[in-house]
Design an enzyme around this catalytic site. Structure first.
Site, short mmCIF file in Angstrom:
data_model
loop_
_atom_site.label_atom_id
_atom_site.label_comp_id
_atom_site.label_asym_id
_atom_site.label_seq_id
_atom_site.Cartn_x
_atom_site.Cartn_y
_atom_site.Cartn_z
CG HIS A 1 -41.76 17.45 17.25
ND1 HIS A 1 -40.84 16.92 18.12
CD2 HIS A 1 -42.48 16.40 16.80
CE1 HIS A 1 -41.00 15.61 18.21
NE2 HIS A 1 -41.99 15.27 17.41
CB ILE B 1 -34.96 16.31 20.28
CG1 ILE B 1 -34.83 14.81 20.56
CG2 ILE B 1 -34.19 17.15 21.29
CD1 ILE B 1 -33.44 14.27 20.30
CD GLU C 1 -45.28 10.46 14.71
OE1 GLU C 1 -45.82 10.04 13.66
OE2 GLU C 1 -44.10 10.86 14.76
#
Length: 193
Positions: free
Chosen positions: A9, A11, A83
Protein backbone atom coordinates in the site's frame (compact mmCIF):
# COMPACT_ATOMS: atom_id res chain seq x y z
CA UNK A 1 0.95 -22.09 -12.86
CA UNK A 2 -0.20 -18.79 -11.41
CA UNK A 3 1.70 -15.54 -11.39
CA UNK A 4 1.12 -13.35 -8.34
CA UNK A 5 1.98 -9.66 -8.25
CA UNK A 6 2.05 -8.06 -4.81
CA UNK A 7 1.76 -4.32 -4.25
CA UNK A 8 2.48 -2.76 -0.89
CA UNK A 9 0.00 0.00 0.00
CA UNK A 10 0.92 3.70 -0.29
CA UNK A 11 2.59 5.52 2.57
CA UNK A 12 0.65 6.70 5.64
CA UNK A 13 1.37 9.20 8.40
CA UNK A 14 1.89 6.17 10.65
CA UNK A 15 4.71 5.02 8.34
CA UNK A 16 6.32 8.47 8.47
CA UNK A 17 6.02 8.64 12.28
CA UNK A 18 7.27 5.04 12.67
CA UNK A 19 4.04 4.31 14.52
CA UNK A 20 3.07 0.62 14.77
CA UNK A 21 0.13 0.17 12.41
CA UNK A 22 -0.87 -3.45 12.72
CA UNK A 23 -4.62 -3.77 12.20
CA UNK A 24 -5.36 -0.05 12.64
CA UNK A 25 -7.65 1.51 10.04
CA UNK A 26 -5.48 4.55 9.29
CA UNK A 27 -5.65 6.16 5.85
CA UNK A 28 -3.08 6.93 3.20
CA UNK A 29 -1.61 10.42 3.42
CA UNK A 30 -1.35 12.78 0.45
CA UNK A 31 1.98 11.27 -0.65
CA UNK A 32 0.53 7.77 -0.30
CA UNK A 33 -2.40 8.64 -2.55
CA UNK A 34 0.01 10.05 -5.14
CA UNK A 35 2.14 6.89 -4.93
CA UNK A 36 -0.95 4.71 -5.33
CA UNK A 37 -2.02 6.71 -8.40
CA UNK A 38 1.42 6.17 -9.96
CA UNK A 39 1.49 2.43 -9.32
CA UNK A 40 -2.10 2.24 -10.62
CA UNK A 41 -1.02 3.88 -13.87
CA UNK A 42 1.84 1.38 -14.14
CA UNK A 43 -0.42 -1.63 -13.52
CA UNK A 44 -3.01 -0.44 -16.05
CA UNK A 45 -0.82 -1.78 -18.86
CA UNK A 46 -1.43 -5.40 -17.82
CA UNK A 47 -4.49 -7.65 -18.01
CA UNK A 48 -5.37 -8.95 -14.54
CA UNK A 49 -7.54 -12.01 -14.07
CA UNK A 50 -7.97 -11.80 -10.30
CA UNK A 51 -7.66 -8.79 -7.98
CA UNK A 52 -7.44 -9.29 -4.19
CA UNK A 53 -6.75 -6.85 -1.36
CA UNK A 54 -6.29 -6.67 2.38
CA UNK A 55 -9.38 -5.25 4.03
CA UNK A 56 -7.48 -2.62 6.06
CA UNK A 57 -8.18 0.97 5.04
CA UNK A 58 -4.72 1.88 3.69
CA UNK A 59 -4.73 -1.18 1.43
CA UNK A 60 -8.36 -0.62 0.40
CA UNK A 61 -7.60 2.97 -0.59
CA UNK A 62 -4.62 1.81 -2.63
CA UNK A 63 -6.68 -0.92 -4.30
CA UNK A 64 -9.51 1.53 -5.11
CA UNK A 65 -7.10 3.77 -7.03
CA UNK A 66 -5.67 0.74 -8.82
CA UNK A 67 -9.15 -0.55 -9.60
CA UNK A 68 -10.12 2.70 -11.30
CA UNK A 69 -6.96 2.60 -13.45
CA UNK A 70 -7.10 -1.06 -14.48
CA UNK A 71 -10.86 -1.11 -15.02
CA UNK A 72 -11.38 -4.09 -12.72
CA UNK A 73 -13.04 -4.24 -9.32
CA UNK A 74 -11.43 -6.01 -6.40
CA UNK A 75 -12.71 -9.60 -6.59
CA UNK A 76 -12.47 -10.09 -2.84
CA UNK A 77 -10.89 -8.75 0.34
CA UNK A 78 -8.95 -11.27 2.39
CA UNK A 79 -8.17 -10.82 6.09
CA UNK A 80 -5.15 -13.12 5.71
CA UNK A 81 -3.45 -10.25 3.85
CA UNK A 82 -3.56 -7.95 6.89
CA UNK A 83 -0.40 -6.55 8.43
CA UNK A 84 1.10 -8.17 11.53
CA UNK A 85 -1.24 -7.81 14.50
CA UNK A 86 0.72 -5.50 16.81
CA UNK A 87 -1.42 -6.20 19.88
CA UNK A 88 -0.97 -3.68 22.68
CA UNK A 89 1.63 -1.61 20.81
CA UNK A 90 -0.65 -0.78 17.85
CA UNK A 91 -0.86 2.96 17.19
CA UNK A 92 2.26 3.76 19.30
CA UNK A 93 5.78 5.00 18.59
CA UNK A 94 8.92 3.66 20.25
CA UNK A 95 9.12 6.64 22.61
CA UNK A 96 5.47 6.17 23.61
CA UNK A 97 6.11 2.49 24.32
CA UNK A 98 9.11 3.33 26.51
CA UNK A 99 7.08 5.96 28.36
CA UNK A 100 4.18 3.56 28.91
CA UNK A 101 5.98 0.26 29.60
CA UNK A 102 9.65 1.13 30.14
CA UNK A 103 12.81 0.46 28.12
CA UNK A 104 12.37 -3.30 28.47
CA UNK A 105 8.88 -3.30 26.92
CA UNK A 106 10.00 -5.95 24.39
CA UNK A 107 10.38 -8.41 27.27
CA UNK A 108 6.67 -8.03 28.11
CA UNK A 109 3.80 -9.93 26.50
CA UNK A 110 2.37 -7.31 24.17
CA UNK A 111 0.00 -9.81 22.52
CA UNK A 112 1.65 -9.37 19.14
CA UNK A 113 1.25 -11.90 16.37
CA UNK A 114 4.19 -14.24 15.92
CA UNK A 115 6.25 -14.43 12.76
CA UNK A 116 5.26 -18.08 12.45
CA UNK A 117 1.55 -17.21 12.52
CA UNK A 118 2.00 -14.43 9.97
CA UNK A 119 4.04 -16.65 7.66
CA UNK A 120 1.48 -19.45 7.95
CA UNK A 121 -1.42 -17.23 6.89
CA UNK A 122 0.65 -15.74 4.07
CA UNK A 123 1.62 -19.14 2.71
CA UNK A 124 -1.97 -20.35 3.14
CA UNK A 125 -3.21 -17.43 1.03
CA UNK A 126 -0.60 -17.95 -1.71
CA UNK A 127 -1.18 -21.70 -1.90
CA UNK A 128 -4.94 -21.29 -2.06
CA UNK A 129 -5.06 -18.57 -4.73
CA UNK A 130 -2.33 -20.14 -6.87
CA UNK A 131 -4.25 -23.42 -6.87
CA UNK A 132 -7.72 -21.88 -7.24
CA UNK A 133 -6.62 -19.54 -10.04
CA UNK A 134 -3.99 -21.69 -11.74
CA UNK A 135 -2.73 -20.14 -14.97
CA UNK A 136 -4.10 -16.70 -14.05
CA UNK A 137 -2.50 -13.32 -13.38
CA UNK A 138 -3.27 -12.41 -9.77
CA UNK A 139 -2.87 -8.89 -8.39
CA UNK A 140 -2.69 -8.49 -4.60
CA UNK A 141 -2.56 -5.33 -2.46
CA UNK A 142 -1.12 -5.93 0.99
CA UNK A 143 1.30 -4.71 3.69
CA UNK A 144 5.08 -4.52 3.88
CA UNK A 145 6.06 -6.50 6.95
CA UNK A 146 3.46 -9.18 6.31
CA UNK A 147 4.60 -9.51 2.70
CA UNK A 148 8.24 -9.70 3.74
CA UNK A 149 7.55 -12.54 6.16
CA UNK A 150 5.47 -14.36 3.54
CA UNK A 151 8.27 -14.06 0.98
CA UNK A 152 10.84 -15.37 3.48
CA UNK A 153 8.68 -18.45 3.98
CA UNK A 154 7.91 -19.00 0.29
CA UNK A 155 11.48 -18.50 -0.91
CA UNK A 156 12.97 -20.27 2.11
CA UNK A 157 15.42 -17.39 2.31
CA UNK A 158 15.75 -15.16 5.37
CA UNK A 159 17.74 -12.55 3.42
CA UNK A 160 14.73 -11.62 1.27
CA UNK A 161 11.61 -9.59 2.07
CA UNK A 162 13.28 -6.88 4.13
CA UNK A 163 11.99 -3.29 4.15
CA UNK A 164 9.81 -3.45 1.08
CA UNK A 165 9.00 0.07 -0.08
CA UNK A 166 5.55 1.65 -0.24
CA UNK A 167 3.77 0.79 -3.51
CA UNK A 168 6.63 -1.51 -4.50
CA UNK A 169 5.75 -4.23 -7.00
CA UNK A 170 6.92 -7.81 -6.43
CA UNK A 171 5.97 -10.62 -8.81
CA UNK A 172 6.44 -14.31 -8.04
CA UNK A 173 5.83 -17.44 -10.09
CA UNK A 174 5.89 -21.10 -9.19
CA UNK A 175 8.05 -23.17 -11.52
CA UNK A 176 9.46 -26.66 -11.06
CA UNK A 177 7.92 -26.93 -7.60
CA UNK A 178 9.40 -23.74 -6.20
CA UNK A 179 8.57 -20.04 -6.06
CA UNK A 180 10.81 -17.60 -7.93
CA UNK A 181 10.95 -13.83 -8.28
CA UNK A 182 10.15 -12.29 -11.63
CA UNK A 183 10.30 -8.79 -10.10
CA UNK A 184 11.29 -7.69 -6.59
CA UNK A 185 10.50 -4.49 -4.64
CA UNK A 186 10.33 -2.43 -7.83
CA UNK A 187 9.32 1.24 -7.52
CA UNK A 188 10.30 2.51 -10.96
CA UNK A 189 6.84 4.11 -11.23
CA UNK A 190 7.87 6.54 -8.45
CA UNK A 191 10.95 7.81 -10.28
CA UNK A 192 9.44 8.03 -13.75
CA UNK A 193 11.80 5.38 -15.16
Amino acid sequence: MATITFVRHGITDHNVEKRAQGHTQNPLNETGRAQAALVAKRLAGTEWDVFVSSDLRRARETSELISAAIGKSVDFYDRRLREMDRGKIADTTESERIERWGVDWRQLDMEQETHESMRARGVSFVEEVSSRFAGKRILVVTHGYFLGQTLKALMQDESTGNELRNTSVTTIERRDGRWNYLLYDCVRHLSGE
